[in-house]
Design a protein around this motif. Sequence first.
Motif, PDB file in Angstrom:
ATOM      1  N   LEU A   1     -22.530 -29.006  29.742  1.00  0.00           N
ATOM      2  CA  LEU A   1     -22.870 -30.010  30.752  1.00  0.00           C
ATOM      3  C   LEU A   1     -21.614 -30.529  31.451  1.00  0.00           C
ATOM      4  O   LEU A   1     -21.589 -30.646  32.681  1.00  0.00           O
ATOM      5  CB  LEU A   1     -23.647 -31.164  30.115  1.00  0.00           C
ATOM      6  N   ALA A   2     -20.563 -30.815  30.705  1.00  0.00           N
ATOM      7  CA  ALA A   2     -19.308 -31.267  31.312  1.00  0.00           C
ATOM      8  C   ALA A   2     -18.745 -30.196  32.239  1.00  0.00           C
ATOM      9  O   ALA A   2     -18.304 -30.485  33.359  1.00  0.00           O
ATOM     10  CB  ALA A   2     -18.294 -31.634  30.232  1.00  0.00           C
ATOM     11  N   CYS A   3     -18.786 -28.945  31.813  1.00  0.00           N
ATOM     12  CA  CYS A   3     -18.273 -27.839  32.628  1.00  0.00           C
ATOM     13  C   CYS A   3     -19.132 -27.651  33.877  1.00  0.00           C
ATOM     14  O   CYS A   3     -18.607 -27.446  34.981  1.00  0.00           O
ATOM     15  CB  CYS A   3     -18.232 -26.567  31.793  1.00  0.00           C
ATOM     16  N   SER A   4     -20.442 -27.735  33.714  1.00  0.00           N
ATOM     17  CA  SER A   4     -21.340 -27.624  34.856  1.00  0.00           C
ATOM     18  C   SER A   4     -21.068 -28.727  35.868  1.00  0.00           C
ATOM     19  O   SER A   4     -21.053 -28.477  37.075  1.00  0.00           O
ATOM     20  CB  SER A   4     -22.790 -27.703  34.384  1.00  0.00           C
ATOM     21  N   ASN A   5     -20.837 -29.940  35.392  1.00  0.00           N
ATOM     22  CA  ASN A   5     -20.530 -31.047  36.299  1.00  0.00           C
ATOM     23  C   ASN A   5     -19.266 -30.754  37.103  1.00  0.00           C
ATOM     24  O   ASN A   5     -19.206 -31.033  38.302  1.00  0.00           O
ATOM     25  CB  ASN A   5     -20.379 -32.348  35.525  1.00  0.00           C
ATOM     26  N   ALA A   6     -18.260 -30.190  36.443  1.00  0.00           N
ATOM     27  CA  ALA A   6     -17.018 -29.850  37.144  1.00  0.00           C
ATOM     28  C   ALA A   6     -17.271 -28.754  38.182  1.00  0.00           C
ATOM     29  O   ALA A   6     -16.762 -28.825  39.313  1.00  0.00           O
ATOM     30  CB  ALA A   6     -15.945 -29.426  36.152  1.00  0.00           C
ATOM     31  N   LEU A   7     -18.050 -27.750  37.832  1.00  0.00           N
ATOM     32  CA  LEU A   7     -18.342 -26.672  38.773  1.00  0.00           C
ATOM     33  C   LEU A   7     -19.164 -27.189  39.958  1.00  0.00           C
ATOM     34  O   LEU A   7     -18.901 -26.823  41.106  1.00  0.00           O
ATOM     35  CB  LEU A   7     -19.067 -25.522  38.065  1.00  0.00           C
ATOM     36  N   VAL A   8     -20.138 -28.046  39.707  1.00  0.00           N
ATOM     37  CA  VAL A   8     -20.924 -28.643  40.795  1.00  0.00           C
ATOM     38  C   VAL A   8     -20.012 -29.455  41.715  1.00  0.00           C
ATOM     39  O   VAL A   8     -20.109 -29.367  42.943  1.00  0.00           O
ATOM     40  CB  VAL A   8     -22.070 -29.518  40.238  1.00  0.00           C
ATOM     41  N   ALA A   9     -19.105 -30.232  41.133  1.00  0.00           N
ATOM     42  CA  ALA A   9     -18.170 -31.021  41.956  1.00  0.00           C
ATOM     43  C   ALA A   9     -17.334 -30.107  42.837  1.00  0.00           C
ATOM     44  O   ALA A   9     -17.110 -30.400  44.014  1.00  0.00           O
ATOM     45  CB  ALA A   9     -17.280 -31.881  41.061  1.00  0.00           C
ATOM     46  N   ALA A  10     -16.873 -28.984  42.289  1.00  0.00           N
ATOM     47  CA  ALA A  10     -16.092 -28.024  43.079  1.00  0.00           C
ATOM     48  C   ALA A  10     -16.944 -27.409  44.175  1.00  0.00           C
ATOM     49  O   ALA A  10     -16.523 -27.319  45.334  1.00  0.00           O
ATOM     50  CB  ALA A  10     -15.519 -26.938  42.173  1.00  0.00           C
ATOM     51  N   ARG A  11     -18.143 -26.985  43.830  1.00  0.00           N
ATOM     52  CA  ARG A  11     -19.021 -26.346  44.815  1.00  0.00           C
ATOM     53  C   ARG A  11     -19.408 -27.311  45.940  1.00  0.00           C
ATOM     54  O   ARG A  11     -19.679 -26.869  47.056  1.00  0.00           O
ATOM     55  CB  ARG A  11     -20.259 -25.797  44.132  1.00  0.00           C
ATOM     56  N   ASN A  12     -19.438 -28.586  45.658  1.00  0.00           N
ATOM     57  CA  ASN A  12     -19.762 -29.568  46.693  1.00  0.00           C
ATOM     58  C   ASN A  12     -18.675 -29.657  47.767  1.00  0.00           C
ATOM     59  O   ASN A  12     -18.884 -30.278  48.799  1.00  0.00           O
ATOM     60  CB  ASN A  12     -20.005 -30.944  46.082  1.00  0.00           C
ATOM     61  N   GLN A  13     -17.538 -29.019  47.542  1.00  0.00           N
ATOM     62  CA  GLN A  13     -16.450 -28.993  48.514  1.00  0.00           C
ATOM     63  C   GLN A  13     -16.497 -27.760  49.414  1.00  0.00           C
ATOM     64  O   GLN A  13     -15.677 -27.601  50.302  1.00  0.00           O
ATOM     65  CB  GLN A  13     -15.094 -29.051  47.799  1.00  0.00           C
ATOM     66  N   LEU A  14     -17.458 -26.881  49.182  1.00  0.00           N
ATOM     67  CA  LEU A  14     -17.556 -25.646  49.952  1.00  0.00           C
ATOM     68  C   LEU A  14     -18.181 -25.882  51.317  1.00  0.00           C
ATOM     69  O   LEU A  14     -19.094 -26.699  51.459  1.00  0.00           O
ATOM     70  CB  LEU A  14     -18.410 -24.615  49.200  1.00  0.00           C
ATOM     71  N   ALA A  15     -17.704 -25.149  52.291  1.00  0.00           N
ATOM     72  CA  ALA A  15     -18.324 -25.134  53.616  1.00  0.00           C
ATOM     73  C   ALA A  15     -19.340 -23.988  53.641  1.00  0.00           C
ATOM     74  O   ALA A  15     -19.349 -23.135  52.748  1.00  0.00           O
ATOM     75  CB  ALA A  15     -17.252 -24.938  54.688  1.00  0.00           C
ATOM     76  N   GLY A  16     -20.170 -23.953  54.669  1.00  0.00           N
ATOM     77  CA  GLY A  16     -21.172 -22.904  54.794  1.00  0.00           C
ATOM     78  C   GLY A  16     -20.568 -21.517  54.710  1.00  0.00           C
ATOM     79  O   GLY A  16     -19.539 -21.241  55.323  1.00  0.00           O
ATOM     80  N   GLY A  17     -21.162 -20.656  53.918  1.00  0.00           N
ATOM     81  CA  GLY A  17     -20.702 -19.286  53.781  1.00  0.00           C
ATOM     82  C   GLY A  17     -19.589 -19.082  52.767  1.00  0.00           C
ATOM     83  O   GLY A  17     -19.225 -17.949  52.476  1.00  0.00           O
ATOM     84  N   GLU A  18     -19.031 -20.162  52.254  1.00  0.00           N
ATOM     85  CA  GLU A  18     -17.966 -20.037  51.259  1.00  0.00           C
ATOM     86  C   GLU A  18     -18.559 -19.985  49.851  1.00  0.00           C
ATOM     87  O   GLU A  18     -19.684 -20.420  49.628  1.00  0.00           O
ATOM     88  CB  GLU A  18     -17.004 -21.231  51.338  1.00  0.00           C
ATOM     89  N   ALA A  19     -17.748 -19.461  48.940  1.00  0.00           N
ATOM     90  CA  ALA A  19     -18.140 -19.385  47.535  1.00  0.00           C
ATOM     91  C   ALA A  19     -16.918 -19.601  46.665  1.00  0.00           C
ATOM     92  O   ALA A  19     -15.782 -19.518  47.136  1.00  0.00           O
ATOM     93  CB  ALA A  19     -18.752 -18.019  47.238  1.00  0.00           C
ATOM     94  N   VAL A  20     -17.167 -19.855  45.407  1.00  0.00           N
ATOM     95  CA  VAL A  20     -16.078 -19.923  44.437  1.00  0.00           C
ATOM     96  C   VAL A  20     -15.549 -18.509  44.260  1.00  0.00           C
ATOM     97  O   VAL A  20     -16.300 -17.604  43.878  1.00  0.00           O
ATOM     98  CB  VAL A  20     -16.569 -20.503  43.088  1.00  0.00           C
ATOM     99  N   ALA A  21     -14.283 -18.308  44.577  1.00  0.00           N
ATOM    100  CA  ALA A  21     -13.666 -16.987  44.423  1.00  0.00           C
ATOM    101  C   ALA A  21     -13.164 -16.783  43.001  1.00  0.00           C
ATOM    102  O   ALA A  21     -13.234 -15.674  42.475  1.00  0.00           O
ATOM    103  CB  ALA A  21     -12.510 -16.819  45.406  1.00  0.00           C
TER     104      ALA A  21
END
Length: 143
Positions: free
Chosen positions: A59-79
Amino acid sequence: MTRPTTDAPIPQGNYLAAKRHGDLVFTSGMTPRKAGVLQLEGPVKAQEPIESYKDAVILACSNALVAARNQLAGGEAVAAILSMTVFIAAEEGFAAHSKLADFASAYLAETLGPQGIGSRAAVGVATLPGNAPVEIQLVVAIG
């Protein structure tokens, strides 16, 4: 594996959940919270099976990943996950820090594939905010 929340983490103080700079995202330390409520409290116990903490770590890791993904613009992904720091509030005698951090690594690998594995530190600490057992911080590359 338990499916963590996709809700945006709620900062517990005067900070951002994540900050983007160019193609990098730095997350704040995330604890195992759902809708701002800590799901597990207290230190990691030396005699408790580490599997008892698996859901909290994920859950802690998922929260961190969600926070990171919330910074993405359209069409971008976590590389790639470049770095992960896992802070563990553990009682004296606990020595399986890296095994506990493996739950987070496995979650990222399952979610993102091989690019989900980056460098990692598992650090034992006396306490964490809100009496959380674990806190996870990520550095993420965007592509």
